[in-house]
Design a protein around this motif. Structure first.
Motif, PDB file in Angstrom:
ATOM      1  N   PHE A 264       0.949  -1.242   0.073  1.00  0.00           N
ATOM      2  CA  PHE A 264      -0.066   0.046   0.062  1.00  0.00           C
ATOM      3  C   PHE A 264       1.049   1.307   0.020  1.00  0.00           C
ATOM      4  N   ALA A 265       1.817   1.238   0.816  1.00  0.00           N
ATOM      5  CA  ALA A 265       2.735   2.359   0.835  1.00  0.00           C
ATOM      6  C   ALA A 265       3.667   2.514  -0.610  1.00  0.00           C
ATOM      7  N   ALA A 266       3.952   1.420  -1.060  1.00  0.00           N
ATOM      8  CA  ALA A 266       4.649   1.583  -2.354  1.00  0.00           C
ATOM      9  C   ALA A 266       3.657   2.109  -3.389  1.00  0.00           C
ATOM     10  N   PHE A 267       2.168   1.728  -3.397  1.00  0.00           N
ATOM     11  CA  PHE A 267       1.411   2.129  -4.446  1.00  0.00           C
ATOM     12  C   PHE A 267       1.031   3.577  -4.129  1.00  0.00           C
ATOM     13  N   LEU A 268       1.132   4.125  -3.233  1.00  0.00           N
ATOM     14  CA  LEU A 268       1.043   5.644  -3.125  1.00  0.00           C
ATOM     15  C   LEU A 268       1.975   6.402  -3.499  1.00  0.00           C
ATOM     16  N   SER A 269       3.156   5.959  -3.378  1.00  0.00           N
ATOM     17  CA  SER A 269       4.312   6.526  -3.981  1.00  0.00           C
ATOM     18  C   SER A 269       4.470   6.541  -5.363  1.00  0.00           C
ATOM     19  N   HIS A 270       4.108   5.425  -6.028  1.00  0.00           N
ATOM     20  CA  HIS A 270       4.045   5.434  -7.487  1.00  0.00           C
ATOM     21  C   HIS A 270       2.797   5.959  -8.032  1.00  0.00           C
ATOM     22  N   ALA A 271       1.982   6.511  -7.128  1.00  0.00           N
ATOM     23  CA  ALA A 271       0.541   7.048  -7.708  1.00  0.00           C
ATOM     24  C   ALA A 271       0.847   8.413  -7.509  1.00  0.00           C
ATOM     25  N   GLY A 272       2.084   9.140  -7.349  1.00  0.00           N
ATOM     26  CA  GLY A 272       2.385  10.480  -7.178  1.00  0.00           C
ATOM     27  C   GLY A 272       2.033  10.857  -5.827  1.00  0.00           C
ATOM     28  N   MET A 273       1.937  10.138  -5.092  1.00  0.00           N
ATOM     29  CA  MET A 273       1.687  10.768  -3.533  1.00  0.00           C
ATOM     30  C   MET A 273       2.628  10.177  -2.695  1.00  0.00           C
ATOM     31  N   PRO A 274       4.085  11.088  -2.677  1.00  0.00           N
ATOM     32  CA  PRO A 274       5.177  10.655  -1.790  1.00  0.00           C
ATOM     33  C   PRO A 274       4.911  11.210  -0.242  1.00  0.00           C
ATOM     34  N   VAL A 275       5.529  10.830   0.444  1.00  0.00           N
ATOM     35  CA  VAL A 275       5.556  11.519   1.992  1.00  0.00           C
ATOM     36  C   VAL A 275       5.974  12.901   1.998  1.00  0.00           C
ATOM     37  N   PHE A 276       5.034  13.646   2.243  1.00  0.00           N
ATOM     38  CA  PHE A 276       5.346  15.270   2.448  1.00  0.00           C
ATOM     39  C   PHE A 276       5.883  15.578   3.971  1.00  0.00           C
ATOM     40  N   ASP A 277       5.181  14.891   4.736  1.00  0.00           N
ATOM     41  CA  ASP A 277       5.373  15.271   6.244  1.00  0.00           C
ATOM     42  C   ASP A 277       4.661  14.075   7.089  1.00  0.00           C
ATOM     43  N   THR A 278       5.188  14.425   8.469  1.00  0.00           N
ATOM     44  CA  THR A 278       4.440  13.165   9.266  1.00  0.00           C
ATOM     45  C   THR A 278       4.034  13.826  10.379  1.00  0.00           C
ATOM     46  N   VAL A 279       3.151  13.414  10.977  1.00  0.00           N
ATOM     47  CA  VAL A 279       2.790  13.612  12.561  1.00  0.00           C
ATOM     48  C   VAL A 279       2.368  12.746  13.340  1.00  0.00           C
ATOM     49  N   LEU A 280       2.478  12.733  14.656  1.00  0.00           N
ATOM     50  CA  LEU A 280       2.270  11.435  15.375  1.00  0.00           C
ATOM     51  C   LEU A 280       1.046  11.363  16.143  1.00  0.00           C
ATOM     52  N   THR A 281       0.425  10.057  15.943  1.00  0.00           N
ATOM     53  CA  THR A 281      -0.629  10.006  16.865  1.00  0.00           C
ATOM     54  C   THR A 281      -0.408   9.700  18.141  1.00  0.00           C
ATOM     55  N   MET A 282      -1.104  10.217  19.165  1.00  0.00           N
ATOM     56  CA  MET A 282      -0.905  10.194  20.603  1.00  0.00           C
ATOM     57  C   MET A 282      -2.267   9.894  21.205  1.00  0.00           C
ATOM     58  N   SER A 283      -2.391   9.260  22.496  1.00  0.00           N
ATOM     59  CA  SER A 283      -3.397   8.947  23.133  1.00  0.00           C
ATOM     60  C   SER A 283      -3.204   9.408  24.510  1.00  0.00           C
ATOM     61  N   MET A 284      -4.403   9.514  25.215  1.00  0.00           N
ATOM     62  CA  MET A 284      -4.633   9.791  26.809  1.00  0.00           C
ATOM     63  C   MET A 284      -5.620   8.616  27.030  1.00  0.00           C
ATOM     64  N   GLY A 285      -5.285   7.886  28.028  1.00  0.00           N
ATOM     65  CA  GLY A 285      -6.018   6.764  28.517  1.00  0.00           C
ATOM     66  C   GLY A 285      -5.918   5.629  27.748  1.00  0.00           C
ATOM     67  N   LYS A 286      -6.763   5.104  27.044  1.00  0.00           N
ATOM     68  CA  LYS A 286      -6.404   3.661  26.573  1.00  0.00           C
ATOM     69  C   LYS A 286      -5.603   3.920  25.326  1.00  0.00           C
ATOM     70  N   ARG A 287      -4.673   2.903  24.985  1.00  0.00           N
ATOM     71  CA  ARG A 287      -3.845   3.063  23.876  1.00  0.00           C
ATOM     72  C   ARG A 287      -4.462   2.290  22.708  1.00  0.00           C
ATOM     73  N   ILE A 288      -4.100   2.612  21.570  1.00  0.00           N
ATOM     74  CA  ILE A 288      -4.455   2.199  20.235  1.00  0.00           C
ATOM     75  C   ILE A 288      -4.706   0.642  20.482  1.00  0.00           C
ATOM     76  N   SER A 289      -3.678  -0.037  20.975  1.00  0.00           N
ATOM     77  CA  SER A 289      -3.856  -1.469  21.083  1.00  0.00           C
ATOM     78  C   SER A 289      -4.879  -2.081  21.931  1.00  0.00           C
ATOM     79  N   ASP A 290      -5.273  -1.167  23.049  1.00  0.00           N
ATOM     80  CA  ASP A 290      -6.345  -1.556  23.892  1.00  0.00           C
ATOM     81  C   ASP A 290      -7.691  -1.747  23.213  1.00  0.00           C
TER      82      ASP A 290
END
Length: 310
Positions: A264-290
């Motif tokens: 999927f990540a390779a498809f996005l790059s080949h489809a003209g959508m390379p990574v432009f920036d990043t952000v960080l998912t953060m949580s308070m309370g339950k974690r995503i894995s919970d």
């Protein structure tokens, strides 16, 4: 003595040409009572791509607060989007350059906490905001890769064989999409998915009459954004995003994803959508894995609805 100088203990002092004043009054107001053009001006001041229409969509979907100065100028904002009684995402936390070093964002976040006490929270933090959220006891979870650019259908390679039929979605598919999204995201977001369907074109992957994956695409910012994308495998995610890429070939398209490798990540790059920036998912309370459900084959969120909505 010159009229523009003063004497202090026998020394002539020339007054400064400017005077910095840090103390001014800021008040809180409901975001829904503020004109869209003033909210748009706030996001423009920090370089965010949101149009007035994007602000309106968010105001119709969630709740929020703004910080206003003495003459009604919008100096900051913060929004939250509740899903059930125990979970919410937080977003659109913006402070104008004038307030960024004066603790305004922390002040706004504490007002948010007052409105949604006791809920598990999730947000996506820019690099500049991470220290703030760490100080408020949010915990780092996953990197979000903001992939964007002028879309094009990849010519290299051949599409992976699809495990079903890809076709457009309509309102009758909303219940199945809500169930898939809940299994992937961990929280049932019925009102949000219904709202997104009303503003989006969607493609779904069907095994007979059963929806097994879906991707929505709507106008946003400089062009369109694809999300959420929910699927059980990279191949299925590619199958439902590819038609959106074809629909918007040659125009600006964006996908926000946690996937940093794989098909999927390779498809996005080949489809003209390379990574432009990043952000960080953060949580308070339950974690995503919970929130993760058990099972050998479970759908995953391949692309967020947006960084604000999660």
């Amino acid at each position: 003595m010159s009229p523009v100088t003063q004497s202090f203990r026998g020394k002539e002092l020339k007054p400064s040409e400017s005077l910095k004043i840090d103390a001014f009054s800021v008040r809180i107001a409901d975001i829904k009572g503020v004109e869209l053009d003033r909210l748009h001006a706030l996001s423009l001041s920090v370089g965010w791509p949101h149009r007035a229409e994007d602000w309106q969509f968010l105001r119709e979907t969630g709740q929020g607060l703004v910080a206003l100065d003495e003459i009604g100028r919008v100096l900051g904002s913060a929004m939250w989007f509740g899903h059930g009684a125990s979970f919410a995402t937080v977003g659109m936390v913006i402070t104008s350059p004038r307030l960024q070093t004066l603790g305004a964002a922390q002040w706004l976040m504490k007002r948010v906490f007052d409105n949604i006490p006791g809920r598990d929270l999730r947000l996506n933090a820019t690099r500049a905001a991470r220290r703030l959220y760490l100080s408020l006891d949010f915990h780092p979870e996953k990197t979000v890769y903001q992939c964007q650019g002028s879309a094009r259908v990849p010519t290299a390679g051949s599409p992976t064989e699809e495990r079903g039929d890809v076709r457009t979605l309509d309102a009758s598919d909303i219940p199945a999409a809500v169930a898939l999204d809940a299994a992937a995201f961990g929280v049932r977001r019925t009102a949000l998915i219904e709202k997104l369907f009303a503003h989006s074109l969607g493609y779904g992957l069907f095994d007979g009459n059963k929806l097994t994956a879906f991707a929505l695409c709507r106008p946003f910012g400089r062009g369109h954004v694809v999300g959420p994308v929910v699927a059980e495998s990279d191949a299925d995610a590619v199958a439902i995003v590819r038609p959106h890429v074809a629909d918007h070939s040659g125009t600006f398209l964006r996908v926000d994803t946690h996937m940093d490798s794989g098909e999927f990540a390779a498809f996005l790059s080949h489809a003209g959508m390379p990574v432009f920036d990043t952000v960080l998912t953060m949580s308070m309370g339950k974690r995503i894995s919970d929130f993760a459900a058990g099972g050998p084959v479970m759908p995953k969120t391949y692309a967020l609805a947006s960084q604000t909505l999660g």
